[in-house]
Design a protein around this motif. Structure first.
Motif, PDB file in Angstrom:
ATOM      1  N   LEU A 334     -44.344  -7.654 108.835  1.00  0.00           N
ATOM      2  CA  LEU A 334     -43.528  -8.082 109.965  1.00  0.00           C
ATOM      3  C   LEU A 334     -43.638  -9.586 110.184  1.00  0.00           C
ATOM      4  O   LEU A 334     -42.623 -10.274 110.372  1.00  0.00           O
ATOM      5  N   CYS A 335     -44.856 -10.113 110.139  1.00  0.00           N
ATOM      6  CA  CYS A 335     -45.062 -11.561 110.324  1.00  0.00           C
ATOM      7  C   CYS A 335     -44.369 -12.359 109.224  1.00  0.00           C
ATOM      8  O   CYS A 335     -43.795 -13.427 109.480  1.00  0.00           O
ATOM      9  N   GLY A 336     -44.411 -11.842 108.005  1.00  0.00           N
ATOM     10  CA  GLY A 336     -43.766 -12.538 106.895  1.00  0.00           C
ATOM     11  C   GLY A 336     -42.259 -12.601 107.040  1.00  0.00           C
ATOM     12  O   GLY A 336     -41.643 -13.638 106.761  1.00  0.00           O
ATOM     13  N   VAL A 337     -41.663 -11.521 107.465  1.00  0.00           N
ATOM     14  CA  VAL A 337     -40.206 -11.496 107.660  1.00  0.00           C
ATOM     15  C   VAL A 337     -39.800 -12.466 108.760  1.00  0.00           C
ATOM     16  O   VAL A 337     -38.820 -13.225 108.626  1.00  0.00           O
ATOM     17  N   ILE A 338     -40.545 -12.462 109.855  1.00  0.00           N
ATOM     18  CA  ILE A 338     -40.237 -13.391 110.961  1.00  0.00           C
ATOM     19  C   ILE A 338     -40.374 -14.836 110.492  1.00  0.00           C
ATOM     20  O   ILE A 338     -39.515 -15.686 110.788  1.00  0.00           O
ATOM     21  N   GLY A 374     -38.731 -18.750 101.107  1.00  0.00           N
ATOM     22  CA  GLY A 374     -38.833 -17.524 100.326  1.00  0.00           C
ATOM     23  C   GLY A 374     -40.259 -17.094 100.052  1.00  0.00           C
ATOM     24  O   GLY A 374     -40.514 -15.938  99.692  1.00  0.00           O
ATOM     25  N   ALA A 375     -41.228 -17.999 100.222  1.00  0.00           N
ATOM     26  CA  ALA A 375     -42.638 -17.666  99.971  1.00  0.00           C
ATOM     27  C   ALA A 375     -43.232 -16.789 101.062  1.00  0.00           C
ATOM     28  O   ALA A 375     -44.234 -16.104 100.833  1.00  0.00           O
ATOM     29  N   ALA A 376     -42.642 -16.785 102.260  1.00  0.00           N
ATOM     30  CA  ALA A 376     -43.319 -16.268 103.450  1.00  0.00           C
ATOM     31  C   ALA A 376     -43.697 -14.789 103.346  1.00  0.00           C
ATOM     32  O   ALA A 376     -44.830 -14.409 103.652  1.00  0.00           O
ATOM     33  N   VAL A 377     -42.771 -13.928 102.919  1.00  0.00           N
ATOM     34  CA  VAL A 377     -43.030 -12.480 102.922  1.00  0.00           C
ATOM     35  C   VAL A 377     -44.133 -12.120 101.936  1.00  0.00           C
ATOM     36  O   VAL A 377     -45.097 -11.416 102.273  1.00  0.00           O
TER      37      VAL A 377
END
Length: 444
Positions: A334-338, A374-377
């Protein structure tokens, strides 16, 4: 204040979702405010001094990440080792561990700071500093050095306070200094016109405040964990070295996690300054300021799950370990998507906080940040899984995965992607690294 005492939390019996939330929300606030130490520097210096000063801070940033990495290594290490002792009722051993962690971490950071001060110009050259940026980088780095030692005590102490089941107080150790840092940055950079040196001095003052809060808690407020008077005998020194080795083994991948960001900055600075000049470094510095916030948010997930997992792992409660792992991974996703949505859709206002909208670095950064997002998720999932392996003492596996994302895949990606894709390749190196690391974790 009941919620600050150990009686309010039981790692062995409280429902896992409730326990995780009680640890996560205060830890998240703490991590976000701690990240403001560097973000506030970037915003006020970028707007008040200029893009060259912002590039100079980005040159020095690996020092900050090294300090944080060393802190996390000892913090995670002592939390894992002491959690297992607490699960078995061995409070004395846990107290010895926390004392050793604070003392050894401070001494090691003190030695590093001394060496950097003695060879300061050579150190900045090693970080890729150019002649034109050298005066600004030196003005920022020197006042920061004492703060690095205090930052170690502050961070390791936060882990100890959280392990003592006081996550709210632990969060205040990050929130109060972080809020003060914002005010002091504004005061020193704008009204007092102290420039880049003032920003660095503000960070050191706030680290001193955080250190004082940690020591007040451990000495006067702690319910279970207390400092233990270590002896200077040969046997005591041997035990300190042995226990330090256990802590380093358990927390080493956390050091690698910070060094991964340092390598990201260092490799990026070398490659970008060669191809895009100092404007490119200033643009890339925006991503380097925002990336640690994403790391801190996901580090909050890992840190919140770690004492729960380690305690129940030591007690043999496998079902609670598995449930805590699932909660941690869901939260990280969830944090990665946000984080992806914020970075990808908010590139213009985010970059505008750091750089003049009419500048060349602004144009470079706004075109590159959505690619970098794009790295976040995958980054979020990688940190959660690596944190799980740390918590159950599978330190070799955690270290290997950190090495993959921090060095083995990252450096070739930074070198070869720009050759294949041009400027977008600079911004896609980190996303590709995180994606490949995640796929390897799934395969292994």
């Amino acid at each position: 204040m009941k919620n600050l005492t150990r009686d309010s939390i039981d790692f062995g019996t409280t429902r896992i979702p409730q326990l995780f939330r009680g640890m996560f929300y205060p830890t998240l606030l703490s991590m976000v405010f701690m990240s403001l130490l560097t973000v506030a520097d970037g915003i006020f210096v970028g707007q008040g001094v200029g893009s060259d000063a912002l590039a100079a801070i980005n040159i020095v940033a690996p020092l900050f990440l090294l300090t944080t990495g060393l802190s996390l290594m000892f913090g995670v290490g002592v939390s894992v080792v002491a959690s297992i002792h607490l699960s078995k009722g061995n409070i004395k051993a846990a107290n010895i561990n926390i004392t050793q962690a604070l003392e050894v971490a401070s001494v090691v950071m003190g030695i590093i700071v001394l060496l950097i001060w003695l060879f300061k110009e050579g150190f900045l050259r090693l970080l890729g500093c150019s002649d034109s940026l050298m005066p600004l980088a030196m003005a920022y780095m020197l006042p920061l050095l004492p703060g690095c030692i205090m930052m170690v005590v502050e961070t390791v102490g936060s882990f100890i306070i959280r392990l003592d089941a006081s996550p709210v107080y632990a969060s205040l150790v990050g929130i109060i200094p972080g809020a003060l840092n914002i005010f002091l940055d504004w005061l020193f950079v704008f009204p007092m016109q102290m420039g880049i040196k003032g920003s660095s001095l503000a960070t050191t003052i706030c680290c001193a405040l955080g250190t004082a809060m940690v020591m007040v808690y451990i000495i006067f407020r702690s319910k279970t964990l207390h400092l233990y008077a270590l002896k200077l005998t040969r046997t005591s020194l041997y035990l300190t070295l042995r226990n330090t080795g256990y802590m380093i083994k358990s927390g080493f991948s956390s050091l690698l996690g910070e060094l991964a960001m340092a390598f990201t900055m260092l490799t990026g600075n070398y490659v970008i300054i060669k191809n895009l000049g100092e404007d490119g470094v200033a643009a890339f510095s925006v991503a380097c300021y925002l990336y640690p916030i994403v790391f801190m948010v996901n580090n909050a997930v890992a840190q919140s799950a770690q004492p729960i997992i380690s305690f129940n792992y030591g007690a043999g409660n496998k079902e609670r370990v598995s449930e805590a792992k699932r909660v941690s991974i869901r939260t990280s996703l969830l944090c990665g998507v946000i984080a992806f949505l914020v970075l990808a859709l908010g590139a213009h206002p985010l970059v505008g906080m750091f750089l003049d909208r009419d500048s060349i670095p602004y144009a470079i950064a706004t075109s590159g940040l959505p690619l970098f997002a794009g790295a976040a998720v995958f980054f979020s999932l990688n940190i959660a899984l690596i944190g799980y392996y740390q918590a159950i003492e599978k330190s070799i596996r955690a270290t290997v995965f950190m090495m993959l994302r921090g060095l083995v895949i990252l450096v070739p990606a930074f070198i070869f992607l720009p050759m294949l894709l041009g400027t977008p390749g600079f911004w896609l190196a980190v996303p590709l690294t995180e994606l490949l690391t995640f796929l390897l974790i799934l395969l292994i």
